[in-house]
Design an enzyme around this catalytic site. Structure first.
Site, PDB file in Angstrom:
ATOM      1  N   TYR A 120       0.841  -1.208   0.000  1.00 54.03           N
ATOM      2  CA  TYR A 120       0.000   0.000   0.000  1.00 54.03           C
ATOM      3  C   TYR A 120       0.876   1.258   0.000  1.00 54.03           C
ATOM      4  O   TYR A 120       0.645   2.175  -0.788  1.00 54.03           O
ATOM      5  CB  TYR A 120      -0.897  -0.027   1.238  1.00 54.03           C
ATOM      6  CG  TYR A 120      -1.923   1.078   1.293  1.00 54.03           C
ATOM      7  CD1 TYR A 120      -3.029   1.073   0.440  1.00 54.03           C
ATOM      8  CD2 TYR A 120      -1.805   2.113   2.209  1.00 54.03           C
ATOM      9  CE1 TYR A 120      -3.980   2.078   0.506  1.00 54.03           C
ATOM     10  CE2 TYR A 120      -2.760   3.126   2.282  1.00 54.03           C
ATOM     11  CZ  TYR A 120      -3.842   3.098   1.423  1.00 54.03           C
ATOM     12  OH  TYR A 120      -4.782   4.098   1.481  1.00 54.03           O
TER      13      TYR A 120
HETATM   14  N1  LIG Z   1     -10.058   5.487   4.535  1.00 53.15           N
HETATM   15  C1  LIG Z   1      -8.806   5.845   4.762  1.00 53.15           C
HETATM   16  O1  LIG Z   1      -8.339   5.879   5.905  1.00 53.15           O
HETATM   17  C2  LIG Z   1      -7.944   6.278   3.620  1.00 53.15           C
HETATM   18  C3  LIG Z   1      -6.769   6.990   3.913  1.00 53.15           C
HETATM   19  C4  LIG Z   1      -5.938   7.375   2.862  1.00 53.15           C
HETATM   20  C5  LIG Z   1      -6.280   7.069   1.567  1.00 53.15           C
HETATM   21  N2  LIG Z   1      -7.413   6.370   1.316  1.00 53.15           N
HETATM   22  C6  LIG Z   1      -7.699   6.031  -0.073  1.00 53.15           C
HETATM   23  O2  LIG Z   1      -8.972   6.529  -0.428  1.00 53.15           O
HETATM   24  C7  LIG Z   1      -9.538   5.712  -1.439  1.00 53.15           C
HETATM   25  C8  LIG Z   1     -10.947   5.297  -1.027  1.00 53.15           C
HETATM   26  O3  LIG Z   1     -10.857   4.582   0.176  1.00 53.15           O
HETATM   27  P1  LIG Z   1     -12.114   4.298   1.120  1.00 53.15           P
HETATM   28  O4  LIG Z   1     -11.605   4.371   2.490  1.00 53.15           O
HETATM   29  O5  LIG Z   1     -13.273   5.111   0.711  1.00 53.15           O
HETATM   30  O6  LIG Z   1     -12.352   2.745   0.761  1.00 53.15           O
HETATM   31  P2  LIG Z   1     -13.690   1.856   0.705  1.00 53.15           P
HETATM   32  O7  LIG Z   1     -13.229   0.459   0.878  1.00 53.15           O
HETATM   33  O8  LIG Z   1     -14.725   2.399   1.636  1.00 53.15           O
HETATM   34  O9  LIG Z   1     -14.203   2.091  -0.792  1.00 53.15           O
HETATM   35  C9  LIG Z   1     -13.416   1.726  -1.893  1.00 53.15           C
HETATM   36  C10 LIG Z   1     -14.308   1.484  -3.095  1.00 53.15           C
HETATM   37  O10 LIG Z   1     -13.456   1.136  -4.209  1.00 53.15           O
HETATM   38  C11 LIG Z   1     -14.082   0.071  -4.913  1.00 53.15           C
HETATM   39  N3  LIG Z   1     -13.075  -0.699  -5.655  1.00 53.15           N
HETATM   40  C12 LIG Z   1     -12.171  -1.567  -5.158  1.00 53.15           C
HETATM   41  N4  LIG Z   1     -11.470  -2.125  -6.176  1.00 53.15           N
HETATM   42  C13 LIG Z   1     -11.938  -1.590  -7.322  1.00 53.15           C
HETATM   43  C14 LIG Z   1     -11.619  -1.748  -8.696  1.00 53.15           C
HETATM   44  N5  LIG Z   1     -10.684  -2.635  -9.084  1.00 53.15           N
HETATM   45  N6  LIG Z   1     -12.287  -1.017  -9.608  1.00 53.15           N
HETATM   46  C15 LIG Z   1     -13.263  -0.147  -9.212  1.00 53.15           C
HETATM   47  N7  LIG Z   1     -13.623   0.034  -7.941  1.00 53.15           N
HETATM   48  C16 LIG Z   1     -12.965  -0.675  -7.000  1.00 53.15           C
HETATM   49  C17 LIG Z   1     -14.765  -0.753  -3.838  1.00 53.15           C
HETATM   50  O11 LIG Z   1     -15.810  -1.569  -4.395  1.00 53.15           O
HETATM   51  C18 LIG Z   1     -15.288   0.312  -2.896  1.00 53.15           C
HETATM   52  O12 LIG Z   1     -16.610   0.728  -3.232  1.00 53.15           O
HETATM   53  C19 LIG Z   1      -8.581   4.536  -1.630  1.00 53.15           C
HETATM   54  O13 LIG Z   1      -7.741   4.780  -2.733  1.00 53.15           O
HETATM   55  C20 LIG Z   1      -7.790   4.548  -0.345  1.00 53.15           C
HETATM   56  O14 LIG Z   1      -6.512   3.968  -0.490  1.00 53.15           O
HETATM   57  C21 LIG Z   1      -8.253   5.965   2.309  1.00 53.15           C
END
Ligand SMILES: NC(=O)c1ccc[n+]([C@@H]2O[C@H](COP(=O)([O-])OP(=O)(O)OC[C@H]3O[C@@H](n4cnc5c(N)ncnc54)[C@H](O)[C@@H]3O)[C@@H](O)[C@H]2O)c1
Length: 253
Positions: free
Chosen positions: A160
């Protein structure tokens, strides 16, 4: 009450991973700000359900099954709004997974490949599909959701951290490549945001990440969406290839 960015009105946006979490908050915000929004997600059923709740007429929304790791699926998700609305103005590369939290010797080839392919490969495929449309119209905004892990590296999150560092590098390179073409490419680096993704990692790992945040709390998806909405607007006009912090004070750069 959130402020609307008038200058998003009528813009066509694709948000990947928009069925839940940060992607849903961003897509909802862009819709509220007057945009026409494609909710793309691997989970098409949930994307469809969300769109139904937000825009019963369906005039300004589309829910699509999208797998960002498959170039053909990405192309189809770009063609759909181009056919219906005539172009794509905004791309928010948000789809991502955390992968398992394990020390390096315990990680499998699949742990490595799946995270790199979704979190970094997906950003590459989506940018490649969208940029020619933006170049034709001489306007575009791309926002990549990276992570504090890509700046600082989180232990037990090697794939990651590496993928998100890659997203930051891609953002910087593409920002420079397009700098004179009206297309701005920026990244945001959230620390822990309260979403379903936290279920993928161990409670100890979440505790470690929250303990590093000076504000002493997790962030909300809507807080990230507010920053992303500005980066998608005309008001953001002199920043590209930049990395915007949203980490409750964890990063001071
Ligand atoms: N939540 C956190 O703490 C956090 C912190 C930093 C960065 N992020 C980043 O933010 C982004 C969103 O994270 P989140 O927390 O909302 O996650 P989440 O798991 O709530 O949602 C992620 C979504 O992406 C979709 N997804 C997964 N693989 C996919 C693919 N191959 N094609 C299309 N869609 C796909 C999933 O179905 C899901 O609906 C990610 O890139 C994550 O790395 C999150």
């Amino acid at each position: 009450m959130q402020q609307e960015s008038e200058n998003i009105t009528g813009r066509v946006a694709i948000v990947t991973g928009a069925a839940r979490g940060i992607g849903l908050a961003v897509a909802t915000r862009l819709l509220k700000d007057g945009g026409r929004v494609v909710f793309g997600d691997l989970d098409g059923t949930e994307a469809e359900r969300r769109v139904g709740l937000l825009d019963s007429s369906g005039d300004r929304t589309m829910a699509l099954v999208l797998d960002v790791t498959r170039p053909a699926s990405v192309r189809a998700a770009v063609d759909a709004p181009v056919d219906r609305w005539g172009g794509v103005d905004i791309l928010v590369n948000n789809a991502g997974i955390a992968g398992r939290s394990l020390p390096l010797p315990e990680l499998t080839d699949d742990d490595w490949r799946s995270v790199l392919e979704i979190d970094l490969g997906g950003v590459f495929y989506c940018c490649r599909a969208v940029v020619p449309h933006m170049q034709r119209q001489g306007w575009g905004r791309i926002v990549n959701i990276a992570s504090i892990a890509g700046k600082e590296g989180n232990p037990n999150a090697i794939p990651y951290s590496a993928a998100k560092a890659g997203v930051i590098g891609l953002t910087k390179a593409l920002g420079k490549e397009l700098a004179t073409q009206g297309i701005l490419v920026n990244a945001v680096t959230p620390a822990v945001i309260e979403t379903d993704i936290l279920r993928q990692v161990s409670p100890e790992h979440v505790k470690y990440m929250v303990s590093r945040i000076p504000m002493g709390r997790t962030g909300r998806a809507e807080e990230v969406a507010a920053l992303v909405a500005w980066l998608c607007s005309d008001e953001c006009s002199f920043s590209t290839g930049a990395v915007f912090d949203i980490s409750g004070g964890r990063a001071t750069y």
